[in-house]
Write a protein that holds these residues in place. Sequence first.
Motif, PDB file in Angstrom:
ATOM      1  N   ILE A  27       0.836  -1.202   0.000  1.00 60.08           N
ATOM      2  CA  ILE A  27       0.000   0.000   0.000  1.00 60.08           C
ATOM      3  C   ILE A  27       0.874   1.257   0.000  1.00 60.08           C
ATOM      4  O   ILE A  27       0.594   2.219  -0.717  1.00 60.08           O
ATOM      5  CB  ILE A  27      -0.958  -0.015   1.208  1.00 60.08           C
ATOM      6  CG1 ILE A  27      -2.035  -1.084   0.993  1.00 60.08           C
ATOM      7  CG2 ILE A  27      -1.596   1.355   1.431  1.00 60.08           C
ATOM      8  CD1 ILE A  27      -3.040  -1.209   2.099  1.00 60.08           C
ATOM      9  N   ARG A  28       1.936   1.247   0.789  1.00 60.56           N
ATOM     10  CA  ARG A  28       2.848   2.396   0.801  1.00 60.56           C
ATOM     11  C   ARG A  28       3.495   2.584  -0.578  1.00 60.56           C
ATOM     12  O   ARG A  28       3.634   3.716  -1.058  1.00 60.56           O
ATOM     13  CB  ARG A  28       3.933   2.204   1.875  1.00 60.56           C
ATOM     14  CG  ARG A  28       3.394   2.107   3.290  1.00 60.56           C
ATOM     15  CD  ARG A  28       4.478   2.365   4.336  1.00 60.56           C
ATOM     16  NE  ARG A  28       5.637   1.504   4.163  1.00 60.56           N
ATOM     17  CZ  ARG A  28       5.781   0.311   4.724  1.00 60.56           C
ATOM     18  NH1 ARG A  28       4.795  -0.191   5.480  1.00 60.56           N
ATOM     19  NH2 ARG A  28       6.875  -0.395   4.542  1.00 60.56           N
ATOM     20  N   TYR A  29       3.852   1.481  -1.205  1.00 60.90           N
ATOM     21  CA  TYR A  29       4.452   1.535  -2.543  1.00 60.90           C
ATOM     22  C   TYR A  29       3.451   2.059  -3.574  1.00 60.90           C
ATOM     23  O   TYR A  29       3.789   2.905  -4.409  1.00 60.90           O
ATOM     24  CB  TYR A  29       4.933   0.136  -2.944  1.00 60.90           C
ATOM     25  CG  TYR A  29       5.397   0.023  -4.378  1.00 60.90           C
ATOM     26  CD1 TYR A  29       6.612   0.570  -4.789  1.00 60.90           C
ATOM     27  CD2 TYR A  29       4.596  -0.618  -5.330  1.00 60.90           C
ATOM     28  CE1 TYR A  29       7.029   0.476  -6.119  1.00 60.90           C
ATOM     29  CE2 TYR A  29       5.003  -0.715  -6.653  1.00 60.90           C
ATOM     30  CZ  TYR A  29       6.223  -0.169  -7.040  1.00 60.90           C
ATOM     31  OH  TYR A  29       6.629  -0.267  -8.360  1.00 60.90           O
ATOM     32  N   ALA A  30       2.194   1.584  -3.488  1.00 57.02           N
ATOM     33  CA  ALA A  30       1.154   2.019  -4.433  1.00 57.02           C
ATOM     34  C   ALA A  30       0.850   3.510  -4.278  1.00 57.02           C
ATOM     35  O   ALA A  30       0.677   4.224  -5.276  1.00 57.02           O
ATOM     36  CB  ALA A  30      -0.113   1.197  -4.220  1.00 57.02           C
ATOM     37  N   MET A  31       0.805   3.995  -3.037  1.00 56.65           N
ATOM     38  CA  MET A  31       0.554   5.411  -2.800  1.00 56.65           C
ATOM     39  C   MET A  31       1.686   6.272  -3.376  1.00 56.65           C
ATOM     40  O   MET A  31       1.446   7.348  -3.935  1.00 56.65           O
ATOM     41  CB  MET A  31       0.399   5.676  -1.296  1.00 56.65           C
ATOM     42  CG  MET A  31      -0.869   5.086  -0.700  1.00 56.65           C
ATOM     43  SD  MET A  31      -1.012   5.314   1.102  1.00 56.65           S
ATOM     44  CE  MET A  31      -1.388   7.081   1.178  1.00 56.65           C
ATOM     45  N   LYS A  32       2.902   5.785  -3.256  1.00 59.08           N
ATOM     46  CA  LYS A  32       4.058   6.496  -3.817  1.00 59.08           C
ATOM     47  C   LYS A  32       3.975   6.537  -5.343  1.00 59.08           C
ATOM     48  O   LYS A  32       4.209   7.582  -5.958  1.00 59.08           O
ATOM     49  CB  LYS A  32       5.348   5.813  -3.369  1.00 59.08           C
ATOM     50  CG  LYS A  32       6.613   6.504  -3.863  1.00 59.08           C
ATOM     51  CD  LYS A  32       7.861   5.748  -3.403  1.00 59.08           C
ATOM     52  CE  LYS A  32       9.131   6.412  -3.970  1.00 59.08           C
ATOM     53  NZ  LYS A  32      10.347   5.637  -3.609  1.00 59.08           N
ATOM     54  N   CYS A  33       3.623   5.401  -5.953  1.00 61.63           N
ATOM     55  CA  CYS A  33       3.501   5.333  -7.414  1.00 61.63           C
ATOM     56  C   CYS A  33       2.404   6.267  -7.925  1.00 61.63           C
ATOM     57  O   CYS A  33       2.578   6.960  -8.928  1.00 61.63           O
ATOM     58  CB  CYS A  33       3.203   3.903  -7.859  1.00 61.63           C
ATOM     59  SG  CYS A  33       4.582   2.766  -7.692  1.00 61.63           S
ATOM     60  N   ALA A  34       1.263   6.278  -7.216  1.00 68.73           N
ATOM     61  CA  ALA A  34       0.140   7.127  -7.622  1.00 68.73           C
ATOM     62  C   ALA A  34       0.501   8.601  -7.541  1.00 68.73           C
ATOM     63  O   ALA A  34       0.059   9.411  -8.365  1.00 68.73           O
ATOM     64  CB  ALA A  34      -1.078   6.835  -6.754  1.00 68.73           C
ATOM     65  N   GLU A  36       3.667   9.857  -7.772  1.00 66.56           N
ATOM     66  CA  GLU A  36       4.735  10.176  -8.726  1.00 66.56           C
ATOM     67  C   GLU A  36       4.256  10.126 -10.174  1.00 66.56           C
ATOM     68  O   GLU A  36       4.740  10.876 -11.020  1.00 66.56           O
ATOM     69  CB  GLU A  36       5.905   9.202  -8.541  1.00 66.56           C
ATOM     70  CG  GLU A  36       6.639   9.383  -7.214  1.00 66.56           C
ATOM     71  CD  GLU A  36       7.743   8.360  -7.019  1.00 66.56           C
ATOM     72  OE1 GLU A  36       7.807   7.389  -7.819  1.00 66.56           O
ATOM     73  OE2 GLU A  36       8.532   8.514  -6.065  1.00 66.56           O
ATOM     74  N   THR A  37       3.300   9.245 -10.466  1.00 63.98           N
ATOM     75  CA  THR A  37       2.838   9.076 -11.847  1.00 63.98           C
ATOM     76  C   THR A  37       1.780  10.102 -12.231  1.00 63.98           C
ATOM     77  O   THR A  37       1.617  10.406 -13.405  1.00 63.98           O
ATOM     78  CB  THR A  37       2.264   7.646 -12.037  1.00 63.98           C
ATOM     79  OG1 THR A  37       3.212   6.700 -11.564  1.00 63.98           O
ATOM     80  CG2 THR A  37       1.956   7.360 -13.490  1.00 63.98           C
ATOM     81  N   ASP A  38       1.042  10.633 -11.268  1.00 64.23           N
ATOM     82  CA  ASP A  38      -0.091  11.531 -11.473  1.00 64.23           C
ATOM     83  C   ASP A  38      -1.236  10.781 -12.161  1.00 64.23           C
ATOM     84  O   ASP A  38      -1.419  10.832 -13.376  1.00 64.23           O
ATOM     85  CB  ASP A  38       0.293  12.767 -12.290  1.00 64.23           C
ATOM     86  CG  ASP A  38      -0.832  13.801 -12.310  1.00 64.23           C
ATOM     87  OD1 ASP A  38      -1.899  13.533 -11.725  1.00 64.23           O
ATOM     88  OD2 ASP A  38      -0.638  14.876 -12.905  1.00 64.23           O
ATOM     89  N   VAL A  39      -2.000  10.078 -11.362  1.00 63.25           N
ATOM     90  CA  VAL A  39      -3.089   9.243 -11.862  1.00 63.25           C
ATOM     91  C   VAL A  39      -4.110  10.037 -12.668  1.00 63.25           C
ATOM     92  O   VAL A  39      -4.731   9.511 -13.593  1.00 63.25           O
ATOM     93  CB  VAL A  39      -3.775   8.518 -10.679  1.00 63.25           C
ATOM     94  CG1 VAL A  39      -4.396   9.479  -9.701  1.00 63.25           C
ATOM     95  CG2 VAL A  39      -4.798   7.517 -11.169  1.00 63.25           C
ATOM     96  N   MET A 158      -3.262  -0.089 -12.718  1.00 60.03           N
ATOM     97  CA  MET A 158      -2.525   0.029 -13.982  1.00 60.03           C
ATOM     98  C   MET A 158      -2.303   1.487 -14.371  1.00 60.03           C
ATOM     99  O   MET A 158      -1.359   1.808 -15.080  1.00 60.03           O
ATOM    100  CB  MET A 158      -3.276  -0.709 -15.089  1.00 60.03           C
ATOM    101  CG  MET A 158      -3.257  -2.230 -14.932  1.00 60.03           C
ATOM    102  SD  MET A 158      -4.458  -3.092 -15.985  1.00 60.03           S
ATOM    103  CE  MET A 158      -3.811  -2.685 -17.602  1.00 60.03           C
ATOM    104  N   SER A 159      -3.176   2.380 -13.869  1.00 63.76           N
ATOM    105  CA  SER A 159      -3.037   3.799 -14.197  1.00 63.76           C
ATOM    106  C   SER A 159      -1.795   4.418 -13.569  1.00 63.76           C
ATOM    107  O   SER A 159      -1.372   5.503 -13.952  1.00 63.76           O
ATOM    108  CB  SER A 159      -4.286   4.582 -13.768  1.00 63.76           C
ATOM    109  OG  SER A 159      -4.401   4.611 -12.357  1.00 63.76           O
ATOM    110  N   PHE A 160      -1.210   3.744 -12.561  1.00 68.22           N
ATOM    111  CA  PHE A 160       0.078   4.212 -12.033  1.00 68.22           C
ATOM    112  C   PHE A 160       1.103   3.067 -12.055  1.00 68.22           C
ATOM    113  O   PHE A 160       1.899   2.884 -11.158  1.00 68.22           O
ATOM    114  CB  PHE A 160      -0.048   4.854 -10.640  1.00 68.22           C
ATOM    115  CG  PHE A 160      -0.938   4.131  -9.669  1.00 68.22           C
ATOM    116  CD1 PHE A 160      -0.461   3.106  -8.868  1.00 68.22           C
ATOM    117  CD2 PHE A 160      -2.276   4.485  -9.554  1.00 68.22           C
ATOM    118  CE1 PHE A 160      -1.273   2.449  -7.967  1.00 68.22           C
ATOM    119  CE2 PHE A 160      -3.106   3.838  -8.649  1.00 68.22           C
ATOM    120  CZ  PHE A 160      -2.594   2.818  -7.858  1.00 68.22           C
ATOM    121  N   ASN A 161       1.007   2.283 -13.144  1.00 66.71           N
ATOM    122  CA  ASN A 161       2.048   1.303 -13.532  1.00 66.71           C
ATOM    123  C   ASN A 161       2.225   0.124 -12.578  1.00 66.71           C
ATOM    124  O   ASN A 161       3.333  -0.382 -12.404  1.00 66.71           O
ATOM    125  CB  ASN A 161       3.403   2.006 -13.735  1.00 66.71           C
ATOM    126  CG  ASN A 161       3.319   3.106 -14.776  1.00 66.71           C
ATOM    127  OD1 ASN A 161       2.611   2.972 -15.764  1.00 66.71           O
ATOM    128  ND2 ASN A 161       4.027   4.209 -14.545  1.00 66.71           N
TER     129      ASN A 161
END
Length: 280
Positions: A27-34, A36-39, A158-161
């Motif tokens: 969850i921490r990783y997914a929040m970081k990806c979201a 950084e990627t700008d969902v 998938m929207s934030f890889n």
Amino acid sequence: MFKRKYVNNPYPQFTPPRNRKKRPAFIRYAMKCAAETDVARNEVCYTNQLQNPINGCVVPRKRRLNEHRARALRAMAQAMLYHFNIASTLVMASVEQLSDACGLSTLSKAGNKSITRASRLITHFMEPIGFLSCQKIWDKILGMYIPKIISLKPLFFMSFNISQARLEVVRKKQLQWINNQLKKQGKSAITFFEAERQAKEKHVYSALHFRKSKRVFKKQKNRAMKILQLEEKHARSYILKHLVRQYSIEELCSIGLENLKRKVNCEYFKLRKLAKNSAP
């Protein structure tokens, strides 16, 4: 003349709860990806067509996601990921809780809360585009709707890889960890189906607990008192009849007769407690 505000809070941000616990690594990783990627500006938001979740018909789009809704989506994505239940894929928070955490809720001069901005984001964009699915359940015992049960879909990740394959691997590991904990307690292992059922029950309980509106409480209390005017055996029969309607045949088989009796007892004593309590 003063220019009318388009939105009350133009820069919403997700604020974790005060009693927050450390979230799982995924969850921490997914929040970081979201973040950084700008969902909100991912190509999915431009290329995918909106579809009516009920009939599947394509909903025409007149313009791109405007900046105010994009900011709300960024905050909402963080809130949903924070409250995400990995094994069941459910968001363990109501729309009202998510709206409050993101600063999207507003209060009128009369003191009435509005969560329209968050609700429209979910029903007019996030669900039609395929980021999530919503389930609205009518509680026939209390005579009211339970707050929406939100389930995140692979497209959202998938929207934030984060691929669907990776999500499935993480879910299997999470379920394995849960079953290991149950084994230590001498309990039976559960499946994804059972994990989802338990998560739904937990969501319903917490969502109803969160609702502290006097109007809702009064309606619940009046309903409880009306049921309790019946003889105890008739009241229990009434509760059982409506409990059975809330579950599918598969879910009833999974629950079993003893657990169903236990649920009837819990509902009956919950109604008694509700009838005695004063407004919050």
